[in-house]
Motif scaffolding. Sequence first.
Motif, PDB file in Angstrom:
ATOM      1  N   ARG A   1      -2.073 -29.622  -0.675  1.00 63.71           N
ATOM      2  CA  ARG A   1      -0.836 -29.292   0.035  1.00 63.71           C
ATOM      3  C   ARG A   1      -0.752 -27.793   0.342  1.00 63.71           C
ATOM      4  O   ARG A   1      -0.340 -27.389   1.437  1.00 63.71           O
TER       5      ARG A   1
ATOM      6  N   GLU B   1      -3.073 -27.253   3.285  1.00 53.92           N
ATOM      7  CA  GLU B   1      -2.572 -27.934   4.492  1.00 53.92           C
ATOM      8  C   GLU B   1      -1.371 -27.180   5.061  1.00 53.92           C
ATOM      9  O   GLU B   1      -1.257 -27.025   6.279  1.00 53.92           O
ATOM     10  N   ASP B   2      -0.490 -26.721   4.180  1.00 50.05           N
ATOM     11  CA  ASP B   2       0.665 -25.938   4.631  1.00 50.05           C
ATOM     12  C   ASP B   2       0.227 -24.645   5.302  1.00 50.05           C
ATOM     13  O   ASP B   2       0.811 -24.209   6.301  1.00 50.05           O
TER      14      ASP B   2
ATOM     15  N   THR C   1      -0.992 -25.442   8.797  1.00 45.87           N
ATOM     16  CA  THR C   1       0.151 -25.695   9.682  1.00 45.87           C
ATOM     17  C   THR C   1       0.798 -24.381  10.116  1.00 45.87           C
ATOM     18  O   THR C   1       1.105 -24.180  11.297  1.00 45.87           O
ATOM     19  N   TYR C   2       0.992 -23.480   9.166  1.00 45.84           N
ATOM     20  CA  TYR C   2       1.583 -22.178   9.462  1.00 45.84           C
ATOM     21  C   TYR C   2       0.740 -21.420  10.495  1.00 45.84           C
ATOM     22  O   TYR C   2       1.267 -20.892  11.484  1.00 45.84           O
TER      23      TYR C   2
ATOM     24  N   LYS D   1      -1.594 -22.624  12.561  1.00 42.46           N
ATOM     25  CA  LYS D   1      -1.684 -23.321  13.850  1.00 42.46           C
ATOM     26  C   LYS D   1      -0.521 -22.914  14.748  1.00 42.46           C
ATOM     27  O   LYS D   1      -0.705 -22.706  15.952  1.00 42.46           O
ATOM     28  N   ASP D   2       0.668 -22.807  14.171  1.00 40.22           N
ATOM     29  CA  ASP D   2       1.830 -22.378  14.932  1.00 40.22           C
ATOM     30  C   ASP D   2       1.648 -20.946  15.435  1.00 40.22           C
ATOM     31  O   ASP D   2       1.953 -20.636  16.584  1.00 40.22           O
TER      32      ASP D   2
ATOM     33  N   ILE E   1      -7.620 -20.514   9.566  1.00 39.54           N
ATOM     34  CA  ILE E   1      -7.600 -21.980   9.642  1.00 39.54           C
ATOM     35  C   ILE E   1      -8.972 -22.538   9.272  1.00 39.54           C
ATOM     36  O   ILE E   1      -9.066 -23.490   8.487  1.00 39.54           O
TER      37      ILE E   1
END
Length: 177
Positions: free
Chosen positions: A110, A113-114, A117-118, A120-121, A166
């Motif tokens: 997690r 993965e978090d 996500t951060y 990617k934005d 990433i």
Amino acid sequence: MNSLAYALLAMLVRKPCSGYELAEMLEVFWQAKHSQIYPLLAKLENDGYLTPENVEQTGRPNKKLYHITDSGRDKLKAWMDKAPSVPVSRDEFLIKAYSISLTDSATANRLFEDRITYYKDKVYKREKLIQEMEAEYGPDLKNLEHQIFGRYIVHQRKLLMEQQEIAWCRWVLTLIR
């Protein structure tokens, strides 16, 4: 003067900005709070490196735009000839990654993965910003003497770093799984 003061002057070379705009633009270098920026803008103004312009707005509070003075440009040019300080980096995530053996695989998964996500934005927003610069300035982006050149190369660097973050997180996830 500290590095933040020089960063503010550097951003004002390109165009006059409000304190709020400067705080947003600083993101590419480091996080600075409004409580750091506004007192420093006042000091730079008192020292003659900036001049304010009060802009009246309808339906919103008035804002103050800061313009760099010739004295501010001279101060910035003199600073450019000096070697930069050693970079300072502080990332709580890396401390957690370093201590990952203390947690279970689901929590570790997690965490990474978090992070993906951060970033990617951030990559999405940065790519959009770069595309807007390319559309607006075209070949001038690659002209060292154009005021946008430095902004362009710094955003390109940040994009590469975000993409690399990433890729690294994905690599770690393959080890965790």
